[in-house]
Design a protein around this motif. Structure first.
Motif, PDB file in Angstrom:
ATOM      1  N   LEU A   1       0.820  -1.184  -0.172  1.00 28.62           N
ATOM      2  CA  LEU A   1       0.007   0.136  -0.011  1.00 28.62           C
ATOM      3  C   LEU A   1       0.949   1.261   0.138  1.00 28.62           C
ATOM      4  CD1 LEU A   1      -2.620  -0.945   2.786  1.00 28.62           C
ATOM      5  CD2 LEU A   1      -3.016  -0.283   0.330  1.00 28.62           C
ATOM      6  N   HIS A   2       1.712   1.261   0.896  1.00 29.46           N
ATOM      7  CA  HIS A   2       2.639   2.415   1.147  1.00 29.46           C
ATOM      8  C   HIS A   2       3.312   2.658  -0.263  1.00 29.46           C
ATOM      9  CE1 HIS A   2       4.466   5.408   3.985  1.00 29.46           C
ATOM     10  NE2 HIS A   2       5.601   5.184   3.011  1.00 29.46           N
ATOM     11  N   ARG A   3       3.966   1.698  -0.765  1.00 24.47           N
ATOM     12  CA  ARG A   3       4.740   1.687  -2.130  1.00 24.47           C
ATOM     13  C   ARG A   3       3.980   2.564  -3.224  1.00 24.47           C
ATOM     14  NH1 ARG A   3       8.597  -3.088  -3.402  1.00 24.47           N
ATOM     15  NH2 ARG A   3       9.229  -1.587  -5.144  1.00 24.47           N
ATOM     16  N   ARG A   4       2.419   2.206  -3.129  1.00 25.51           N
ATOM     17  CA  ARG A   4       1.514   2.797  -4.190  1.00 25.51           C
ATOM     18  C   ARG A   4       1.216   4.119  -3.749  1.00 25.51           C
ATOM     19  NH1 ARG A   4      -0.872  -0.887  -7.824  1.00 25.51           N
ATOM     20  NH2 ARG A   4      -2.233   0.861  -8.462  1.00 25.51           N
ATOM     21  N   GLY A   5       1.773   4.724  -2.708  1.00 25.55           N
ATOM     22  CA  GLY A   5       1.427   6.089  -2.204  1.00 25.55           C
ATOM     23  C   GLY A   5       0.129   6.046  -1.393  1.00 25.55           C
ATOM     24  N   TYR A   6      -0.500   5.071  -1.004  1.00 24.71           N
ATOM     25  CA  TYR A   6      -1.532   5.027   0.083  1.00 24.71           C
ATOM     26  C   TYR A   6      -0.994   5.004   1.436  1.00 24.71           C
ATOM     27  CZ  TYR A   6      -4.188   3.583  -4.165  1.00 24.71           C
ATOM     28  OH  TYR A   6      -4.746   3.514  -5.333  1.00 24.71           O
ATOM     29  N   ARG A   7      -1.819   5.502   2.218  1.00 22.46           N
ATOM     30  CA  ARG A   7      -1.324   5.412   3.619  1.00 22.46           C
ATOM     31  C   ARG A   7      -2.496   4.505   4.657  1.00 22.46           C
ATOM     32  NH1 ARG A   7       2.105   6.177   1.443  1.00 22.46           N
ATOM     33  NH2 ARG A   7       3.754   8.179   1.471  1.00 22.46           N
ATOM     34  N   THR A   8      -1.888   4.471   5.710  1.00 19.05           N
ATOM     35  CA  THR A   8      -2.664   3.752   6.826  1.00 19.05           C
ATOM     36  C   THR A   8      -2.474   4.383   8.130  1.00 19.05           C
ATOM     37  OG1 THR A   8      -1.751   1.636   5.973  1.00 19.05           O
ATOM     38  CG2 THR A   8      -2.569   1.317   8.255  1.00 19.05           C
TER      39      THR A   8
END
Lengths: 663, 483
Positions: free
Chosen positions: B284-291
């Protein structure tokens, strides 16, 4: 756009929003739920686009979060602490430089702590354990990063500037934590500032901020613990409790008095946690035990590590009490000197009481009033500073009663913040009461006015309207106008709220001149007066006090004499416990074989076999109870293997150095 | 059944890429060569690398701690606010519950589902059972499941892992939002509402919310109390720090909530990775999404049996190692995506955690030898500068880690955990065992999923002193059975 929205926007724009804000924002900004525009991102945002952390923490109802509760009580801008720190540090450092470079007034403890740090880097055998185990290491360790400056500016180390930097920074930090504790105790910003200034300029505090000793670091950690513990009492959060524990753990590395502060504080935390946990006794007990563990663990850790390291390296866990150079040995050597001072009516306790009156003349009164107020309000916050600082003080009392310390005035230094923090409690909750009864002076003036008016009336009755009766009546009316009930009430309403803080602050401010005078009192402030009388009141100085500013002249000339000979490594045997200034002021520190060196005992056993050229020693004195060289070679004067090469010319107050050459 | 599929370069199906094989080979050759040519220098070099690694982990930990304590940045939605949300504003929510051969926890599961406060017509619960798992299927049918619960039997195919089942569930999901619960979980009944509200208010690139996890059986034995403290530390001190640091978040196995469309777009979970959740967090993070972390608690059952705990922990460590290897395949690409510093942190955190756990016993042995024997070889292994680093790690590092445990235990409000947290070094010993096992297993059976047995004792939380949540759940259990 409201302020909070503007802030959110600003944070949203920063690419690293995660690190820009602090928890204070969430506390002070009125939290509003605000629809955040959804960006049309069907397949996710561009790589690198980041989450504005600040906006998100505003989601929710904003009902007191744990973080907000645990946040420090704060009033005023955030830069206030920084400005306070910089101002205090610069002032103390300026004073310290003036003392050590202007007057060559350096205390031996300050210089020897610098030297302990110096040995770990610049001695013939640099190693960390060279910092020594007799004295707590932190003031020395803190100077190690500064000491490379001595390679280009030697005076920085040997004139005591490094020590002054250390104490100035720590004491300035202590001042910052003092102000923070005032705010935690509920004092308003103006009261906190007033008390902070009174603390910072208190002569005893200021002097120990300047003179390079360990009081600055000690107070720094104690006040850090105090601020955190007070916050814990207020909020019950675990992080401040841990903060207090860590500060006490560090405080142990500055002074042994922390043992008592740690014990008293642990008990205090247990009692508070037990009292305010609701539920069955087992639950209350486990809560108390848990909180005590959090508080005490760092302290137990630093105590254990210091003792274990010490016993691994020098085979003695508590060298302060067992070493020939430790405090215990020093007090034993000069026990006669102490007993002459404290063997008087009142005994040691009376002596300490007198000292406390020098530091805070109205201390007992203010403390009693503050405690009474705490009791009435059922507010335990003030007990936190009393546990920490009073705990440390109790060690001084116990040690003096046991005859283990010198009863220096500085051992009572924690009285100053305790009393000032008690005043913070006293002045915590405005508006202050308006005095309802008139002060005696006003009452007397009113009575006088009434009498004058009555006398004028009597005269009028008896002898008609004479000029004197008229004059009397006018005077009486004037007095009545000035001091009459209406006028008084008007004044009281307008300014009456200033009476209590005014009286308290004046009582505290009185400590300034009283302490300044007391620090030159050779009975109650033996150490301070010894070093300061020659500077501030030369007429009163005794012969020793006049010589103390020349104390290190002989060390420096001896170092220069040795330097000139370009001796090889380890050519000069010297006990560093007493000869620290010789090493510090030498440009060739590796010519000395000193006590911290791991091969010192070998060299001492057979100087000639190890190419030692000189043995340096001097008569034992109060400040240097043992000399390893003289102990190992008690008959140097008569031993044909050695020749007295030099007796250092000595204008100072300590015995002269004797240099014996190895034949 | 086609649908979500993790691209091959992000899947742990292949252990090592060609580049990684070459890198490992060359490194091994250099190390062996150094040991042959100059054994002492090589030893010092190895110790130096290890010490620096420890120092970096220690420093990183302090940074995380600082950030987490300064501003945890949790998403909070108050219960009142969550309850007040009108049903028509709530999206359809899919709850995936993978289970395998655990009929005994089914009653608890059905109760927990019944407790969820969410409009039934917008709730889509999918119980994912393996095709051959008749016993759990029978238990589920016998429990009279509600209408919104679908039981899906996942057809047999390798690998038989939880992520594969979840991917099947994802293709069938009707919801806009998706979450996963384990069969034995007891989520806060309002969690779905809270997550739905939070998702509406956070920026669109926040596609995952991780709820906090805690254990209901913390007072069962020493192991469960350590485990509870460890989770408290993770969710109070580290996860918020990672979020604040904008680092990749290794997700926990359950109670992570997703936007379903993004999850499908990403290919769901990697069936070959045994910590598919941690891997997904990184992806997720690598695709620019955040948690982000949602301040809502799901209670789980802590492993109370040491052997069982070892199995679970070694699976986690193996999964971390898999994740580390997968995402290090293209170092330049990942550096471009999450930054060089982010990649270094990822290495420390995801790769470093299991590797350091393997190395720990070695260094403890060295320390003991130093204390006990004062062996000259050890002095030669530690030149002065290295000795200082070692000393800092030994004293300050170990103390800090113990103290973090102690403070986290205190923060749970359960006083009894605190003195036990002081003993956490014994727990670390268990971790080292698990890590060693994981490393071996990574070589032998990379995708083998060691199932954790649940329902070992402590079935119901009783006399819970602090966890009102848990006792509340227990009370409702009585009244809702069979609903």
């Amino acid at each position: 756009m409201s302020a909070s929205e503007a802030r959110s926007e600003a944070n949203a724009r920063t690419s690293t929003g995660t690190s820009t804000g602090t928890s204070e924002d969430t506390m002070t900004v009125p939290i509003q739920r605000r629809p955040i525009q959804r960006r049309p991102v069907p397949h996710g945002p561009a790589p690198g686009e980041q989450v504005p952390g600040k906006v998100l923490s505003l989601v929710g109802d904003g009902s007191g979060t744990a973080a907000a509760e645990a946040a420090p009580a704060r009033s005023g801008p955030r830069w206030a602490g920084l400005v306070l720190f910089v101002t205090a540090a610069a002032t103390y450092l300026g004073g310290g430089v003036w003392l050590c470079l202007g007057h060559d007034s350096v205390t031996s403890d300050a210089l020897s702590r610098t030297a302990n740090g110096y040995y770990t880097v610049f001695s013939r055998d640099p190693h960390l354990a060279a910092v020594g185990f007799v004295w707590n290491p932190l003031p020395s360790l803190a100077q190690i990063p500064l000491l490379p400056l001595a390679t280009v500016w030697p005076e920085f180390a040997y004139r005591g500037v490094a020590a002054a930097v250390q104490s100035a920074l720590f004491m300035a930090g202590a001042v910052v934590y003092f102000r923070r504790t005032c705010l935690e105790l509920g004092a308003g910003p103006r009261v906190a500032w007033a008390l902070t200034v009174l603390f910072a300029v208190h002569p005893e505090i200021a002097y120990y901020g300047m003179n390079g000793m360990s009081e600055g670091s000690f107070l720094f950690f104690l006040l850090a613990a105090t601020a955190a513990l007070t916050r814990w009492v207020r909020t019950r959060a675990s992080n401040p409790l841990a903060g207090a524990g860590l500060a006490l753990g560090a405080a142990y590395l500055t002074r042994y008095e922390t043992v008592a502060a740690g014990l008293v504080t642990t008990v205090f935390v247990g009692l508070v946690a037990y009292r305010r946990t609701r539920g069955p006794a087992t639950l209350r007990r486990s809560a108390a035990l848990g909180d005590m563990t959090v508080l005490a663990l760092p302290f137990v850790f630093s105590f254990a590590v210091w003792a274990i390291t010490s016993s691994l390296i020098i085979d003695s866990p508590f060298a302060q009490f067992t070493s020939a150079n430790g405090n215990t040995a020093q007090t034993r050597l000069s026990a006669g000197g102490i007993s002459s001072v404290i063997d008087q009516p009142g005994g040691p306790l009376g002596y300490m009481f007198d000292q406390s009156r020098v530091l805070e003349p109205f201390g007992a009164l203010i403390l009693a009033a503050a405690l009474g107020m705490c009791w009435r309000r059922r507010d335990a916050r003030l007990l936190a500073p009393i546990a920490v600082l009073g705990g440390a003080y109790s060690f001084s009392v116990a040690a003096l009663l046991a005859g283990q310390t010198f009863g220096w005035l500085r051992f009572s230094i924690t009285i100053v913040p305790v009393v000032l923090l008690a005043a913070a409690t006293l002045l915590a909750h405005g508006p202050y009461p308006v005095p309802t009864t008139m002060p005696p002076a006003v009452r007397a003036a009113r009575r006088a006015a009434a009498r004058t008016v009555a006398a004028a009336a009597r005269r009028r009755r008896s002898g008609g309207r004479s000029r004197s009766a008229n004059r009397l009546a006018t005077a009486g009316h004037r007095l009545t106008r000035r001091y009459g009930p209406g006028r008084y009430q008007h004044l009281a309403l307008r300014h009456g709220h200033l009476v209590l803080p005014g009286v308290v602050l004046v009582m505290l401010a009185a400590a300034g001149p009283v302490t300044a005078d007391g620090m030159l009192n050779p009975r109650l402030a033996r150490e301070e007066s010894y070093f300061l009388t020659q500077i501030f009141d030369p007429g009163r100085a005794s012969p020793e006090q006049r010589r103390v500013v020349h104390r290190y002249v002989q060390d420096r000339t001896l170092a220069r004499w040795l330097d000139r000979q370009r001796l090889p490594h380890g050519a000069v045997l010297l006990d560093a416990a007493d000869g620290y200034e010789v090493v510090l002021s030498s440009r060739r520190p590796d010519q000395f074989a000193i006590t911290p060196d791991r091969d010192f005992a070998t060299l001492l056993g057979d100087p000639k076999g190890h190419r030692v050229r000189y043995l340096v020693t001097r008569l034992v004195s109060g400040s240097s109870p043992a000399d390893a060289v003289a102990d190992a070679h008690p008959r140097l004067q008569t031993d044909p293997a050695y020749r007295l090469a030099r007796v250092e010319p000595n204008p100072g107050d300590l015995p002269a150095w004797h240099v014996y050459a190895v034949r | 059944m086609s649908g979500a599929r993790v691209p091959d370069q992000f899947s742990a199906r292949e252990r090592l890429s060609l580049g990684q094989r070459i890198t490992f080979g060359v490194t091994a050759a250099i190390v062996i060569g150094a040991f042959v040519l100059a054994p002492m220098a090589a030893m010092v070099g190895v110790i130096a690398v290890i010490s620096l690694l420890y120092l970096a982990v220690f420093a990183e930990r302090l940074v995380l701690l600082h950030r987490a304590l300064r501003d945890p940045g949790l998403l909070r939605v108050s219960p009142e606010r969550a309850r007040a949300e009108p049903a028509e504003n709530l999206p359809v929510y899919t709850v995936l519950i993978p289970a395998y051969r655990e009929p005994e926890v089914l009653p608890h599961l059905l109760t927990a589902i019944a407790d969820i406060e969410y409009p039934p017509d917008r709730l889509d619960v999918i119980l994912l059972l393996e095709e051959d798992d008749d016993e759990t299927y029978a238990a589920a049918l016998a429990g009279d499941p509600p209408d919104y619960l679908r039981i899906v039997r996942v057809p047999y195919s390798e690998p038989r892992t939880k992520p594969k089942a979840c991917n099947v569930g994802l293709t069938l999901a009707r919801g806009d939002l998706v979450t996963i619960f384990d069969a034995e979980d007891r989520p806060d009944p309002l969690q779905l509402r809270q997550a739905a509200i939070a998702f509406r208010e956070v920026p669109a690139n926040v596609v995952c919310l991780q709820a906090k996890l805690a254990y209901f059986n913390h007072d069962q034995n020493l192991l469960t109390s350590w485990f509870t403290t460890e989770y408290a530390m993770w969710f109070d001190q580290m996860l918020p720090g990672l979020v604040r640091q904008d680092a990749p978040i290794p997700l926990g196995g359950t109670s992570n909530h997703f936007r379903a469309d993004v999850l499908r777009d990403l290919g769901g979970w990697d069936p070959f990775n045994v910590t598919e959740d941690a891997d997904l967090g990184v992806r997720l993070h690598r695709r620019g999404y955040r948690t982000l972390v949602l301040d809502s608690v799901t209670l789980e059952e802590a492993n109370s049996d040491a052997i069982n705990w070892l199995k679970q922990r070694s699976r986690w460590y193996k999964g971390y190692l898999q994740t580390w290897l997968v995402h290090s395949r293209q170092p330049i690409a990942i550096c471009r995506e999450i930054g060089v510093l982010g990649f270094l942190r990822f290495n420390l955190f995801v790769g470093g955690t299991p590797l350091l756990a393997v190395l720990n016993p070695l260094l403890w042995a060295l320390t003991l030898m130093w204390f006990a024997g004062n062996l000259p070889i050890i002095e030669r292994l530690f030149p002065t500068w290295l000795y200082f680093i070692g000393l800092v790690c030994l004293l300050l590092g170990n103390f800090t880690f113990v103290y973090c445990n102690v403070v986290a235990a205190r923060a749970t409000g359960i006083g009894r955990l605190v003195p036990q947290a002081v003993l956490s070094p014994a727990y670390w010993l268990l971790m080292s065992l698990a890590a060693t096992k994981a490393l071996l297993q990574l070589v032998i059976a990379p995708s083998y999923w060691e199932k954790t047995t649940h329902g070992l004792g402590a079935a119901d939380p009783v006399d819970d002193d602090v966890d009102e949540l848990a006792s509340g759940a227990a009370a409702r259990e009585v009244s809702h059975v069979g609903v």
